[in-house]
Design a protein around this motif. Structure first.
Motif, PDB file in Angstrom:
ATOM      1  N   GLN A  32       2.498   4.216  -6.706  1.00 21.44           N
ATOM      2  CA  GLN A  32       2.058   3.608  -7.966  1.00 21.44           C
ATOM      3  C   GLN A  32       1.139   4.601  -8.671  1.00 21.44           C
ATOM      4  OE1 GLN A  32       0.174  -0.035  -6.770  1.00 21.44           O
ATOM      5  NE2 GLN A  32       2.087  -1.099  -6.424  1.00 21.44           N
ATOM      6  N   VAL A  62      -7.909  -4.684  -2.739  1.00 22.20           N
ATOM      7  CA  VAL A  62      -6.727  -4.180  -3.442  1.00 22.20           C
ATOM      8  C   VAL A  62      -5.749  -5.308  -3.736  1.00 22.20           C
ATOM      9  CG1 VAL A  62      -4.673  -2.734  -3.187  1.00 22.20           C
ATOM     10  CG2 VAL A  62      -6.927  -1.825  -2.575  1.00 22.20           C
ATOM     11  N   CYS A  65      -7.048   6.760  -3.237  1.00 22.98           N
ATOM     12  CA  CYS A  65      -7.306   6.397  -1.831  1.00 22.98           C
ATOM     13  C   CYS A  65      -6.149   5.647  -1.182  1.00 22.98           C
ATOM     14  CB  CYS A  65      -8.584   5.554  -1.731  1.00 22.98           C
ATOM     15  SG  CYS A  65      -8.421   3.889  -2.415  1.00 22.98           S
ATOM     16  N   ARG A  66      -5.072   5.385  -1.937  1.00 18.23           N
ATOM     17  CA  ARG A  66      -3.989   4.534  -1.438  1.00 18.23           C
ATOM     18  C   ARG A  66      -3.368   5.082  -0.166  1.00 18.23           C
ATOM     19  NH1 ARG A  66       1.279   4.931  -1.998  1.00 18.23           N
ATOM     20  NH2 ARG A  66       1.076   6.583  -3.556  1.00 18.23           N
ATOM     21  N   ARG A  67      -3.054   6.372  -0.135  1.00 15.79           N
ATOM     22  CA  ARG A  67      -2.408   6.952   1.038  1.00 15.79           C
ATOM     23  C   ARG A  67      -3.333   6.897   2.259  1.00 15.79           C
ATOM     24  NH1 ARG A  67       2.302   9.423  -0.345  1.00 15.79           N
ATOM     25  NH2 ARG A  67       2.585   9.918  -2.561  1.00 15.79           N
ATOM     26  N   LEU A  80       0.819  -1.207   0.000  1.00 16.06           N
ATOM     27  CA  LEU A  80       0.000   0.000   0.000  1.00 16.06           C
ATOM     28  C   LEU A  80       0.856   1.262   0.000  1.00 16.06           C
ATOM     29  CD1 LEU A  80      -2.782  -0.890   2.596  1.00 16.06           C
ATOM     30  CD2 LEU A  80      -2.896  -1.041   0.118  1.00 16.06           C
ATOM     31  N   TYR A 124      -7.838   3.538  -6.885  1.00 15.24           N
ATOM     32  CA  TYR A 124      -6.875   3.099  -5.878  1.00 15.24           C
ATOM     33  C   TYR A 124      -5.800   4.147  -5.656  1.00 15.24           C
ATOM     34  CZ  TYR A 124      -3.021   0.617  -3.704  1.00 15.24           C
ATOM     35  OH  TYR A 124      -1.998   0.270  -2.870  1.00 15.24           O
ATOM     36  N   ALA A 125      -5.336   4.787  -6.724  1.00 13.19           N
ATOM     37  CA  ALA A 125      -4.325   5.826  -6.585  1.00 13.19           C
ATOM     38  C   ALA A 125      -4.840   6.972  -5.718  1.00 13.19           C
ATOM     39  CB  ALA A 125      -3.907   6.347  -7.963  1.00 13.19           C
TER      40      ALA A 125
END
Length: 467
Positions: free
Chosen positions: A162, A298, A178-180, A158, A175-176
């Protein structure tokens, strides 16, 4: 070897079993069908369940002894191993290990019903009480990684930057975005586990002989008309019982939009049988603070562990993201000893001293703009009801069968929008290939208690169905 009826042979072959094993038990079944991760056999002496498992012999012997211990404690419907004609509790065959149990008839619980959910929590507590000292009765116990250890292994994925390319799909872009936030929530949960001294809880539980069921899902319970029976001991392992409880709640509370009232009822049913110590309540709050469902989706996507298309992965992640805040709110409301702190922004999971009063992140789900039937564009609301919590129902590691449908037929209450945006009127919500509404229907993202050895599996249970 006695010849088996052709339909029985076909079922056994389809399940990867060798009919030669039946001769070990002197069985000539008249009917067979795949069920509960094995094959249900109808014989002259009654219905039986034949299972093939892939595990070390010592591990299966541990399961056998666990079933014997549970039966001695008076638990109903225990899947006791039926000895073969040579007096052995299981068969060692070149195609795997086999064991036979009686078939327990009854209905599965409906986790979409609060009464069934609470009853299941009470049965889990009864199982834990009965197995509380089992580990002290055996000379060998399997190693078992704790849930925080398995979660920690997912954190680097995570945290890896990316950035999606211009050709990236909709899931990669979501995803990009919400990733952080997901990584921060996971770091918070891991730090909470450290604050609760989960490592010591795990070690003490093992030393005291406490045991986890390992796969306490609705397919592992049967209501016979007057009592609940807990089945499927294949994943039992030494560890803190609160881990079973946390995984049970993570799996089925999304179907109730993480309602604080439903969480309170489930915990009350559990504690009516087995009260939790303060250390266990603190550990439970820490485990429930982890974004398990979102992280699992994910990982499924990264490793293509599910045979889903892009829309289905989107449905699963969107529905889980929308429940992150309701989940944490329910944990804080119900568990008085829930952690009221978080890691400071930018701190690593190991920076135990950098804590600030918790200000939970509001996860913004990007608004998708698409053309409606009339050619005008409208904002696709990122909100959605809790999905029905589908989970893989396969039992042994080589199983690839899936549960035929969601846990409950009703749609869960719609949680408030994290972004505050509302869908524009007059536009029909988008549907994926399986007909789930992008803006409010049940998604496919049930928490799968996957094989911990699988790269996309955080939790114990069956391997996600293969493509």
């Amino acid at each position: 070897m006695a010849p088996q009826p052709e339909p029985v042979s076909e079922v056994l072959r389809a399940c990867g079993m060798d009919e030669e094993v039946l001769d070990e038990y002197g069985l000539i079944p008249v009917h067979a069908r795949a069920a509960r991760g094995g094959v249900k056999l109808r014989t002259a002496s009654g219905a039986r369940l034949l299972k093939r498992v892939h595990m070390p012999v010592d591990r299966l012997r541990y399961v056998f002894l666990g079933a014997e211990h549970a039966a001695a404690q008076g638990l109903p419907g225990v899947p006791r191993f039926i000895r073969n004609r040579y007096g052995d509790p299981f068969v060692i065959h070149e195609t795997g290990l086999y064991y036979l149990t009686a078939w327990v008839s009854g209905r599965d619980p409906d986790a979409g019903k609060v009464t069934d959910l609470a009853a299941c929590a009470g049965e889990l507590a009864r199982w834990h009480v009965a197995m509380s000292a089992f580990g002290q009765t055996v000379a060998w116990q399997p190693e078992a990684r704790s849930l925080p250890d398995r979660l920690a292994a997912a954190l680097p994925e995570l945290e890896r930057d990316q950035e999606p390319s211009s050709a990236a799909g909709s899931f990669a872009r979501l995803y990009a975005a919400c990733r952080r936030d997901l990584a921060e929530r996971l770091r918070f949960a891991l730090a909470a586990c450290a604050e609760a001294d989960y490592e010591s809880l795990h070690a003490v539980s093992r030393a005291e002989g406490r045991t986890c069921h390992g796969r306490f899902v609705r397919q592992s319970l049967v209501y016979t008309g007057n009592q609940w029976c807990v089945l499927d001991y294949d994943r039992m392992h030494p560890g803190p019982p609160v881990e079973d409880l946390a995984m049970f709640l993570h799996r089925y509370l999304p179907a109730h939009a993480w309602s604080g009232d439903v969480l309170a009822r489930a915990l009350a049913a559990y504690e009516a049988v087995r009260p939790l110590a303060e250390s266990e309540r603190f550990a439970l709050a820490a485990l429930l603070s982890a974004p398990l469902r979102s992280v699992q989706v994910v990982l499924w996507y990264m490793h293509r562990a599910r045979a889903w298309d892009e829309d289905e992965y989107m449905d699963a992640l969107e529905s889980s993201l929308e429940l992150e805040e309701p989940r944490q709110a329910a944990v804080n409301e119900v568990l008085a000893r829930s952690p009221h702190w978080a890691l400071a922004e930018g701190a690593d999971a190991g920076d135990a001293g950098k804590r600030v009063p918790v200000q939970h992140l509001r996860m913004e789900v990007p608004v998708e703009v698409e053309e409606d039937a009339g050619g005008s564009s409208g904002a696709a609301d990122g909100d959605g009801a809790a999905d029905g919590g589908r989970e893989a129902s396969g039992h042994v590691l080589d199983s690839a069968r899936s549960d035929p449908g969601p846990l409950g037929s009703q749609e869960a209450p719609r949680p408030p929008s994290p972004s505050g945006k509302k869908p524009e009127g007059g536009r029909k919500p988008k549907r994926s290939r399986r007909g789930r509404r992008r803006g409010g229907g049940a998604g496919p993202g049930g928490v799968n208690l996957g094989d911990e050895g699988h790269p996309a599996g955080l939790w114990r249970g069956s391997r996600p169905p293969e493509a």
